[in-house]
Write an enzyme that holds these catalytic residues in place. Structure first.
Site, mmCIF file in Angstrom:
data_model
loop_
_atom_site.group_PDB
_atom_site.id
_atom_site.type_symbol
_atom_site.label_atom_id
_atom_site.label_comp_id
_atom_site.label_asym_id
_atom_site.label_seq_id
_atom_site.Cartn_x
_atom_site.Cartn_y
_atom_site.Cartn_z
ATOM 1 C CE LYS A 52 -3.880 -2.324 2.119
ATOM 2 N NZ LYS A 52 -4.519 -2.777 3.341
ATOM 3 C CD GLN A 96 -3.441 -4.513 6.412
ATOM 4 O OE1 GLN A 96 -3.370 -3.501 5.722
ATOM 5 N NE2 GLN A 96 -4.005 -5.628 5.975
ATOM 6 C CG ASP A 119 -10.168 -0.283 4.603
ATOM 7 O OD1 ASP A 119 -9.833 -0.509 3.431
ATOM 8 O OD2 ASP A 119 -9.602 -0.782 5.595
#
Ligand code: NDP
Length: 283
Positions: A52, A96, A119
């Protein structure tokens, strides 16, 4: 039959994004910033986070990784998230997953402000999606699926879309996005009876289950648009939820695994971070 090239689309989108981010810098002096919080030493998570951060660099997004010890308490994590929430330089926050067992992931995610929830997992952003609000930050994999199909010229209006899988991160949001695009949507899950009778009706079939080759050639109709989000690792190889060799004989358009839906997920995270930063310039 045409194979949807997720790597190619992802590459094109990243180039477009790099240009838009450059414009944002020139016009508003603003460089988007993503903060990623990782707790513990899960090797797979560490690889995802590195990927990422590399992808952010490629398109000109500042990325910061905050690595917390495995024994971090819920209160300590909450306090880190609150700090990032009030930090004006941070546009997107990503926790995460998975988090260590002693941490309540739902609670940690719920602290992220809606406008920084890149997200797209928060109740607020899901609520906005349910209302077809264009202001929602969309979950990355479902958003990537719709973007892929749009870029291959798929006409959604009035099509029967069947989604197999009803998770919060793929199945449900992709079903809502297909509904927003004016599809007639059926959602299937593990308790669905006569699955193949339903999948055979699909003009667009999206599978997000996590079972190697669940969908076979005799479960789809001629001309289907087949989208496979599944990632199943068996003996070091990656397989989709669809039997590609069989289903591709009937499909008009199909995503391979790997190289279909997968590459779009991080690209849509980059897009969300850009979008979150862009919105701030309008405030
Ligand atoms: P979940 O395990 O959260 O959900 C799986 C869904 O499949 C559930 O709704 C379950 O039903 C349903 N299901 C299970 N067995 C069957 C069956 N036999 N028939 C019909 N439905 C069934 O998985 P995720 O949504 O998180 O992920 C799905 C797949 O997508 C995985 O392979 C995952 O690795 C992949 N994935 C890929 C991403 C990418 O970047 N490309 C991102 C995220 C996920 P029920 O609700 O009844 O249990």
């Amino acid at each position: 039959m045409e194979i949807i090239d997720g790597k190619l689309v992802s590459c094109e989108m990243r180039k477009e994004l790099a240009g838009k981010i450059e414009e944002l810098k020139e016009n508003f002096g603003k460089t988007p910033k993503l903060s990623v919080v990782i707790v513990g030493n899960d090797p797979a998570s560490e690889i995802y986070v590195r990927n990422k951060s590399k992808a952010c660099e490629e398109v000109g997004i500042i990325s910061e990784t905050i690595k917390l010890d495995e024994n971090t308490t819920q209160e300590e994590l909450d306090s880190v998230i609150c700090g990032l929430s009030s930090d004006k330089s941070v546009d997107g926050i990503l926790i995460q997953l998975p988090l260590p067992r002693h941490i309540d992931a739902k609670r940690a995610l719920s602290i992220i402000p809606t406008e920084k929830d890149v997200d797209g997992f928060s109740s607020d952003n899901i609520g906005k999606l349910t209302q077809f609000d264009d202001d929602a930050l969309l979950a990355c994999t479902p958003h990537g699926i719709i973007e892929l199909l749009k870029r291959y010229g798929v006409d959604f209006c009035g099509k029967h879309a069947v989604v197999v899988g009803r998770s919060n991160i793929v199945g449900k949001p992709v079903a809502l996005l297909l509904l927003k695009e004016n599809c007639t949507v059926t959602i299937c899950h593990s308790k669905t009876q006569n699955l193949s009778e339903i999948t055979k009706q699909a003009d667009i079939l999206v599978c997000a289950v996590g079972q190697k080759h669940l969908i076979k050639e005799d479960m789809v109709k001629e001309g289907v648009i087949a989208v496979d989000a599944g990632i199943n690792r068996v003996d070091g190889k990656i397989y989709g939820d669809m039997d590609f060799d069989g289903v591709s004989k009937k499909a008009a358009l199909i995503t391979p695994v790997p190289g279909g839906v997968g590459p779009m997920t991080i690209t849509m995270l980059l897009y969300n971070t850009y979008f979150a930063a862009l919105r701030k310039t309008n405030e």
